[in-house]
Write a protein that holds these residues in place. Structure first.
Motif, short mmCIF file in Angstrom:
data_model
loop_
_atom_site.label_atom_id
_atom_site.label_comp_id
_atom_site.label_asym_id
_atom_site.label_seq_id
_atom_site.Cartn_x
_atom_site.Cartn_y
_atom_site.Cartn_z
N ASP A 158 0.85 -1.20 0.00
CA ASP A 158 0.00 0.00 0.00
C ASP A 158 0.88 1.24 0.00
O ASP A 158 1.95 1.26 0.61
CB ASP A 158 -0.90 0.02 1.23
CG ASP A 158 -1.94 -1.08 1.21
OD1 ASP A 158 -2.24 -1.58 0.10
OD2 ASP A 158 -2.45 -1.46 2.29
N ASP A 159 0.42 2.29 -0.68
CA ASP A 159 1.17 3.54 -0.71
C ASP A 159 0.24 4.70 -0.38
O ASP A 159 -0.80 4.51 0.26
CB ASP A 159 1.88 3.73 -2.05
CG ASP A 159 0.91 3.72 -3.23
OD1 ASP A 159 -0.30 3.90 -3.03
OD2 ASP A 159 1.37 3.53 -4.38
N ASN A 160 0.59 5.93 -0.82
CA ASN A 160 -0.20 7.09 -0.46
C ASN A 160 -1.63 7.05 -0.99
O ASN A 160 -2.52 7.69 -0.43
CB ASN A 160 0.50 8.37 -0.94
CG ASN A 160 1.62 8.79 -0.02
OD1 ASN A 160 1.39 9.20 1.12
ND2 ASN A 160 2.85 8.67 -0.49
N PHE A 161 -1.87 6.30 -2.05
CA PHE A 161 -3.24 6.17 -2.56
C PHE A 161 -4.12 5.42 -1.56
O PHE A 161 -5.34 5.54 -1.58
CB PHE A 161 -3.22 5.44 -3.91
CG PHE A 161 -2.69 6.28 -5.03
CD1 PHE A 161 -3.52 7.16 -5.72
CD2 PHE A 161 -1.35 6.22 -5.37
CE1 PHE A 161 -3.01 7.95 -6.75
CE2 PHE A 161 -0.84 6.99 -6.40
CZ PHE A 161 -1.66 7.87 -7.09
N GLU A 162 -3.49 4.63 -0.68
CA GLU A 162 -4.21 3.95 0.40
C GLU A 162 -3.92 4.59 1.76
O GLU A 162 -4.24 4.04 2.80
CB GLU A 162 -3.82 2.47 0.46
CG GLU A 162 -4.36 1.62 -0.67
CD GLU A 162 -3.60 1.82 -1.97
OE1 GLU A 162 -2.37 2.02 -1.91
OE2 GLU A 162 -4.25 1.78 -3.04
N GLY A 163 -3.28 5.75 1.75
CA GLY A 163 -3.01 6.48 2.99
C GLY A 163 -1.73 6.09 3.70
O GLY A 163 -1.52 6.46 4.86
N GLU A 164 -0.84 5.34 3.03
CA GLU A 164 0.41 4.89 3.64
C GLU A 164 1.61 5.65 3.07
O GLU A 164 1.88 5.58 1.87
CB GLU A 164 0.61 3.39 3.41
CG GLU A 164 -0.41 2.51 4.10
CD GLU A 164 -0.27 2.51 5.60
OE1 GLU A 164 0.84 2.82 6.09
OE2 GLU A 164 -1.26 2.21 6.29
N PHE A 165 2.32 6.35 3.92
CA PHE A 165 3.55 7.04 3.52
C PHE A 165 4.73 6.14 3.86
O PHE A 165 4.87 5.68 5.00
CB PHE A 165 3.68 8.37 4.26
CG PHE A 165 4.86 9.18 3.82
CD1 PHE A 165 4.80 9.97 2.69
CD2 PHE A 165 6.04 9.16 4.56
CE1 PHE A 165 5.89 10.71 2.28
CE2 PHE A 165 7.13 9.90 4.16
CZ PHE A 165 7.05 10.69 3.01
N ARG A 166 5.59 5.87 2.88
CA ARG A 166 6.65 4.88 3.05
C ARG A 166 8.03 5.55 3.03
O ARG A 166 8.28 6.48 2.25
CB ARG A 166 6.56 3.82 1.95
CG ARG A 166 5.24 3.08 1.94
CD ARG A 166 5.16 2.03 0.84
NE ARG A 166 5.25 2.61 -0.48
CZ ARG A 166 5.19 1.90 -1.61
NH1 ARG A 166 5.06 0.58 -1.54
NH2 ARG A 166 5.28 2.48 -2.78
N MET A 167 8.90 5.01 3.88
CA MET A 167 10.28 5.48 3.97
C MET A 167 11.21 4.28 3.85
O MET A 167 10.81 3.13 4.07
CB MET A 167 10.53 6.19 5.31
CG MET A 167 9.61 7.36 5.58
SD MET A 167 10.01 8.80 4.59
CE MET A 167 11.57 9.28 5.31
N LYS A 168 12.47 4.53 3.52
CA LYS A 168 13.43 3.45 3.39
C LYS A 168 13.82 2.89 4.77
O LYS A 168 13.91 3.63 5.75
CB LYS A 168 14.68 3.92 2.64
CG LYS A 168 14.39 4.19 1.17
CD LYS A 168 15.64 4.64 0.43
CE LYS A 168 15.31 4.89 -1.04
NZ LYS A 168 16.48 5.44 -1.78
N THR A 169 14.08 1.60 4.79
CA THR A 169 14.43 0.93 6.04
C THR A 169 15.88 1.18 6.43
O THR A 169 16.18 1.45 7.60
CB THR A 169 14.19 -0.59 5.90
OG1 THR A 169 12.82 -0.82 5.57
CG2 THR A 169 14.53 -1.31 7.20
N ASN A 170 16.79 1.12 5.48
CA ASN A 170 18.22 1.25 5.75
C ASN A 170 18.71 2.63 5.34
O ASN A 170 18.57 3.03 4.18
CB ASN A 170 18.99 0.16 4.99
CG ASN A 170 18.55 -1.23 5.39
OD1 ASN A 170 18.80 -1.66 6.51
ND2 ASN A 170 17.88 -1.93 4.49
N ASN A 171 19.30 3.34 6.29
CA ASN A 171 19.70 4.72 6.05
C ASN A 171 21.06 5.00 6.68
O ASN A 171 21.50 4.29 7.59
CB ASN A 171 18.66 5.68 6.65
CG ASN A 171 17.27 5.45 6.08
OD1 ASN A 171 16.97 5.84 4.97
ND2 ASN A 171 16.43 4.79 6.85
#
Length: 232
Positions: A158-171
Motif C-alpha cells: 500500500d502507498d499514499n493512494f491507500e493512505g500509507e507514507f513509506r520510507m526506506k528501512t536502511n539509512n
C-alpha cells in the motif's frame, strides 16, 4: 530549532559556571587513563525533513515533534585528547506531513500523513577533547551512523493512494556536535548537543510514477537536533 539550540547552550554554560565556582577538588583524576570505557546515554530529539522538489507547484509542510534517545557507549581512548566511540541505541520520533498540491483532494485524509519512526542507530564517532581544566573539559564530536527504521513501511504494497507514507528501512546519517565533560565524585556526566543529517534519500516512491504525493519530490532526508546526557 535555533531557539532550542540557544536554550541548550545557555544551560551548558550555566552548568559550567556552577562547576567553576566550586572549590577545586579534583574528581576521578585517573578516569580518562583507561583505554576502554563504557557508559550509557539518554536524551531528547527534535527531527524534521529536508525536502527538495522536482516540481514548483508542490510543497510539503513538516511539523516537527520531540522524541527520545537511549543507548550505550563503548569508547576507546586513542590519546588523552582523542577518543573513538560506538554508541548503539534507539531513537524514536514522529512527524506530521501536510501536502500542498493542486491534484491532491482537499481533505485531511488525502493531504495529511502521520510518520512515526523508531530507529536503531549505530553511530561511529570521533571525539576531540580539550585538556582537562579542574573537573571539566570541552569536546567536539562527529562521525557517521547506520540507522535502521523499524517503522519504514518500505515493503508495504500500500502507498499514499491507500493512505500509507513509506520510507526506506536502511539509512545512513552523519552527525556533528559539541559538549562538556563534568567529572563528578563517582562518575563522569557529559551533556552534548548534536546535529543529525541524512546522507541518502529516505523516500520510497508510490507505485504509480505519476503519484501527486511523490512525483514532485526530489529528496526527503532526516534533519534533527539531539540533546544527549551521557553517564560513564
Amino acid at each position: 530549532m535555533n531557539r532550542s539550540f540557544l536554550c541548550i547552550v545557555s544551560v551548558l554554560i550555566f552548568i559550567g559556571n556552577s562547576f567553576a565556582q566550586k572549590d577545586k577538588v579534583i574528581n576521578l583524576p585517573s578516569k580518562d587513563k583507561k583505554k576502554i570505557h563504557y557508559g550509557y546515554y539518554l536524551g531528547i530529539n527534535k527531527k524534521g525533513f529536508k525536502v527538495s522538489y522536482e516540481l514548483a507547484n508542490s510543497f510539503v509542510d513538516v511539523e516537527e515533534k520531540y522524541g527520545f534517545n537511549i543507548g550505550l557507549v563503548l569508547g576507546y581512548n586513542i590519546s588523552d585528547n582523542l577518543n573513538v566511540r560506538l554508541e548503539p541505541g534507539l531513537s524514536s520520533n514522529s512527524k506530521v506531513l501536510t501536502f500542498s498540491n493542486p491534484t491532491i483532494p482537499d481533505t485531511e485524509k488525502d493531504r495529511v500523513r502521520k510518520v512515526p519512526a523508531t530507529y536503531f542507530r549505530i553511530p561511529l564517532l570521533l571525539q576531540f577533547r580539550t585538556d582537562r581544566l579542574d573537573n571539566m573539559r570541552a569536546f567536539v564530536i562527529g562521525g557517521v551512523s547506520y540507522d535502521y527504521n523499524f517503522s519504514s513501511n518500505q515493503k508495504n504494497s500500500d502507498d499514499n493512494f491507500e493512505g500509507e507514507f513509506r520510507m526506506k528501512t536502511n539509512n545512513f546519517m552523519y552527525e556533528v556536535g559539541l559538549g562538556v565533560d563534568f567529572y563528578l565524585p563517582h562518575f563522569k556526566f557529559s551533556p552534548s548537543i548534536r546535529g543529525i543529517f541524512a546522507m541518502n534519500n529516505e523516500l520510497v516512491r508510490d507505485n504509480n510514477p505519476a503519484s501527486p504525493w511523490t512525483l514532485p519530490i526530489d529528496y526527503y532526508g532526516t534533519r534533527g537536533i539531539f540533546l544527549n546526557l551521557t553517564f560513564e
